[in-house]
Design a protein around this motif. Sequence first.
Motif, mmCIF file in Angstrom:
data_model
loop_
_atom_site.group_PDB
_atom_site.id
_atom_site.type_symbol
_atom_site.label_atom_id
_atom_site.label_comp_id
_atom_site.label_asym_id
_atom_site.label_seq_id
_atom_site.Cartn_x
_atom_site.Cartn_y
_atom_site.Cartn_z
ATOM 1 N N LEU A 118 -2.320 -23.757 -12.340
ATOM 2 C CA LEU A 118 -1.416 -22.620 -12.103
ATOM 3 C C LEU A 118 -2.102 -21.594 -11.202
ATOM 4 C CD1 LEU A 118 -0.314 -22.229 -15.818
ATOM 5 C CD2 LEU A 118 1.266 -22.711 -13.925
ATOM 6 N N THR A 119 -1.340 -20.997 -10.321
ATOM 7 C CA THR A 119 -1.841 -19.842 -9.574
ATOM 8 C C THR A 119 -1.709 -18.639 -10.512
ATOM 9 O OG1 THR A 119 -1.248 -20.767 -7.440
ATOM 10 C CG2 THR A 119 -1.364 -18.371 -7.548
ATOM 11 N N VAL A 120 -2.678 -17.716 -10.439
ATOM 12 C CA VAL A 120 -2.684 -16.589 -11.378
ATOM 13 C C VAL A 120 -2.642 -15.266 -10.603
ATOM 14 C CG1 VAL A 120 -4.028 -15.394 -13.166
ATOM 15 C CG2 VAL A 120 -4.058 -17.895 -13.045
ATOM 16 N N VAL A 121 -1.688 -14.418 -10.965
ATOM 17 C CA VAL A 121 -1.641 -13.082 -10.367
ATOM 18 C C VAL A 121 -2.146 -12.096 -11.421
ATOM 19 C CG1 VAL A 121 -0.219 -11.307 -9.306
ATOM 20 C CG2 VAL A 121 0.379 -13.719 -8.991
ATOM 21 N N LEU A 122 -3.270 -11.480 -11.127
ATOM 22 C CA LEU A 122 -3.879 -10.525 -12.054
ATOM 23 C C LEU A 122 -3.361 -9.136 -11.702
ATOM 24 C CD1 LEU A 122 -5.956 -10.108 -14.292
ATOM 25 C CD2 LEU A 122 -7.735 -10.008 -12.547
ATOM 26 N N ASN A 158 -6.683 -19.165 -5.622
ATOM 27 C CA ASN A 158 -5.481 -19.258 -6.463
ATOM 28 C C ASN A 158 -5.402 -18.110 -7.458
ATOM 29 O OD1 ASN A 158 -4.607 -21.542 -5.210
ATOM 30 N ND2 ASN A 158 -5.685 -22.907 -6.617
ATOM 31 N N LEU A 159 -6.393 -17.229 -7.393
ATOM 32 C CA LEU A 159 -6.322 -15.984 -8.160
ATOM 33 C C LEU A 159 -5.960 -14.866 -7.180
ATOM 34 C CD1 LEU A 159 -6.888 -14.329 -10.778
ATOM 35 C CD2 LEU A 159 -9.224 -14.046 -9.946
ATOM 36 N N LEU A 160 -4.873 -14.184 -7.481
ATOM 37 C CA LEU A 160 -4.398 -13.086 -6.615
ATOM 38 C C LEU A 160 -4.598 -11.762 -7.352
ATOM 39 C CD1 LEU A 160 -2.968 -15.640 -5.453
ATOM 40 C CD2 LEU A 160 -0.915 -14.279 -5.154
ATOM 41 N N PHE A 161 -4.862 -10.703 -6.617
ATOM 42 C CA PHE A 161 -5.003 -9.378 -7.231
ATOM 43 C C PHE A 161 -3.755 -8.542 -6.952
ATOM 44 C CE2 PHE A 161 -9.909 -9.168 -6.382
ATOM 45 C CZ PHE A 161 -10.145 -10.005 -7.458
ATOM 46 N N GLU A 162 -3.169 -8.003 -7.999
ATOM 47 C CA GLU A 162 -2.021 -7.105 -7.813
ATOM 48 C C GLU A 162 -2.446 -5.669 -8.135
ATOM 49 O OE1 GLU A 162 1.591 -8.219 -9.825
ATOM 50 O OE2 GLU A 162 2.537 -6.308 -9.333
ATOM 51 N N ILE A 163 -2.310 -4.801 -7.155
ATOM 52 C CA ILE A 163 -2.937 -3.476 -7.214
ATOM 53 C C ILE A 163 -2.432 -2.578 -8.337
ATOM 54 C CG2 ILE A 163 -3.353 -1.363 -5.899
ATOM 55 C CD1 ILE A 163 -3.358 -3.040 -3.396
ATOM 56 N N LEU A 164 -1.127 -2.453 -8.492
ATOM 57 C CA LEU A 164 -0.605 -1.519 -9.510
ATOM 58 C C LEU A 164 0.850 -1.858 -9.817
ATOM 59 C CD1 LEU A 164 -1.359 1.077 -11.136
ATOM 60 C CD2 LEU A 164 -0.430 2.418 -9.255
ATOM 61 N N ASN A 165 1.143 -1.979 -11.102
ATOM 62 C CA ASN A 165 2.518 -2.283 -11.497
ATOM 63 C C ASN A 165 3.398 -1.026 -11.511
ATOM 64 O OD1 ASN A 165 4.632 -4.006 -12.876
ATOM 65 N ND2 ASN A 165 4.365 -2.417 -14.429
ATOM 66 N N GLU A 166 4.581 -1.143 -11.005
ATOM 67 C CA GLU A 166 5.644 -0.133 -11.090
ATOM 68 C C GLU A 166 5.179 1.319 -10.971
ATOM 69 O OE1 GLU A 166 8.173 -1.081 -14.445
ATOM 70 O OE2 GLU A 166 8.915 -2.883 -13.445
ATOM 71 N N PRO A 167 4.595 1.665 -9.809
ATOM 72 C CA PRO A 167 4.221 3.066 -9.589
ATOM 73 C C PRO A 167 5.489 3.894 -9.429
ATOM 74 C CG PRO A 167 3.942 1.773 -7.586
ATOM 75 C CD PRO A 167 4.359 0.810 -8.642
ATOM 76 N N TYR A 168 5.521 5.063 -9.999
ATOM 77 C CA TYR A 168 6.684 5.932 -9.801
ATOM 78 C C TYR A 168 6.271 7.385 -9.880
ATOM 79 C CZ TYR A 168 6.752 6.300 -14.930
ATOM 80 O OH TYR A 168 6.419 6.508 -16.241
ATOM 81 N N GLU A 169 7.161 8.218 -9.355
ATOM 82 C CA GLU A 169 6.868 9.638 -9.240
ATOM 83 C C GLU A 169 7.312 10.336 -10.525
ATOM 84 O OE1 GLU A 169 8.780 11.172 -5.800
ATOM 85 O OE2 GLU A 169 8.106 13.217 -6.158
ATOM 86 N N GLU A 170 6.348 10.848 -11.271
ATOM 87 C CA GLU A 170 6.701 11.537 -12.503
ATOM 88 C C GLU A 170 6.272 12.987 -12.401
ATOM 89 O OE1 GLU A 170 4.895 9.950 -16.046
ATOM 90 O OE2 GLU A 170 6.540 10.710 -17.258
ATOM 91 N N GLU A 171 7.086 13.876 -12.950
ATOM 92 C CA GLU A 171 6.764 15.292 -12.879
ATOM 93 C C GLU A 171 5.373 15.557 -13.457
ATOM 94 O OE1 GLU A 171 10.182 17.628 -14.212
ATOM 95 O OE2 GLU A 171 8.687 19.212 -14.556
ATOM 96 N N GLY A 172 4.588 16.370 -12.761
ATOM 97 C CA GLY A 172 3.241 16.671 -13.238
ATOM 98 C C GLY A 172 2.432 17.293 -12.130
ATOM 99 N N PRO A 173 1.118 17.440 -12.322
ATOM 100 C CA PRO A 173 0.280 18.133 -11.346
ATOM 101 C C PRO A 173 0.231 17.456 -9.966
ATOM 102 C CG PRO A 173 -0.923 17.711 -13.398
ATOM 103 C CD PRO A 173 0.411 17.064 -13.531
ATOM 104 N N ILE A 200 -5.718 -13.053 -1.527
ATOM 105 C CA ILE A 200 -4.375 -12.493 -1.395
ATOM 106 C C ILE A 200 -4.225 -11.308 -2.347
ATOM 107 C CG2 ILE A 200 -1.892 -12.900 -1.658
ATOM 108 C CD1 ILE A 200 -2.423 -15.784 -0.782
ATOM 109 N N ILE A 201 -3.816 -10.196 -1.755
ATOM 110 C CA ILE A 201 -3.562 -8.977 -2.521
ATOM 111 C C ILE A 201 -2.055 -8.810 -2.628
ATOM 112 C CG2 ILE A 201 -3.734 -6.444 -2.450
ATOM 113 C CD1 ILE A 201 -6.394 -6.741 -0.993
#
Length: 347
Positions: A118-122, A158-173, A200-201
């Motif tokens: 299997l290819t793996v996305v971390l 076959n190992l891929l790096f995924e930088i950040l899941n579901e980034p979103y803009e939330e109220e804050g500093p 692969i990124i």
Amino acid sequence: MKRKLITSCLAVAVILSCLSGCTPSISPNLRDLNDTSNPIDSLSIKRGINLSLLERENLSIFGSFITKEKTYLDIKEQGFDHIRLPVNFHLYYKNGKLNGSFMKKLDSIINTALNCGLTVVLDFHGWYDINSDVNSNKREFYEIWTLVSEHYKDYSYNLLFEILNEPYEEEGPDPLNAYKLNEIQLEAIKIIRETNPKRIIVAASPEWNTWWGLKDLILPEDDPNIIVDIHTYQPMEFTHQGALWYSPDATVQVRLDDSVFTEINKVIKTCKEYMGKTGRLLWLGEFGMELTLADEGDVSKYLGYVASESEKIGMPWAYWEYNRSFGAYDPSEKEWRPYVLDALMGE
Ligand code: BGC
């Protein structure tokens, strides 16, 4: 130390096989150090599944299935060619280090999955603090990527790096809007490239990995080994019906209607245009639905449509998820839910 060990093992394997006159045999989990090709040219993924267990906080919750070879062999046998491993790395990071016993466990999971073909996305998953305060968290984000990149730099492509899941803009500093996401994502790519020049990124599309965020995404133009993850759950009222965390009072079934297909068609059209215009591969890293309340026939039609329409435009997908409330696999019955699996596989 670990890196040295991996490199020495690789060298010994190559020398031994050359001495015996055979083609050098490389462990499937290590990359061939002499390979000069671009991994993107041999990326072969079409159908995948998320193993969402690792997004939890407590190490002891790992069910034993997650480390078992038979889990991955079964996943492969059902027709999946890749898995996505969502990992909350920030929970295992302290004083400049990643928790050693956690990393050992993660290594073993990744090794087992790779060994099963299997290819793996971390995937760096579930770090909500960074959404409202980039400035206070970005240093840690970069440090984690420095450590993870170093740790896996000799692994197979076959190992891929995924930088950040579901980034979103939330109220804050310092909210993580598209502009800020581009800034930290480009920096993370630079960091990863110091030790992994060609792996692969997987980059995130802004605003929850959405198709509408794609228009604001900036990536380095001279790096072909980057793909982009988008997710779709729209309309949420349909896909998340019965998910108590989303809508605690919802007890009424929401049936599939034309508005759902219109929504999917919009996603597919935008993705097709993006890939045509940029030449970048999009990967539908999450889609799926909560199963507790929904009509089984509707679930099958919906999942089958998303999967097949994605495949028509050459966009690989990974179903959310393996064995929890959206689960394609039913852990209590110890069997796959046919109305989910068959729909995904187009049967
Ligand atoms: C989240 C999960 C959630 C899923 C579907 C994922 O990105 O991490 O907690 O169940 O999306 O909403």
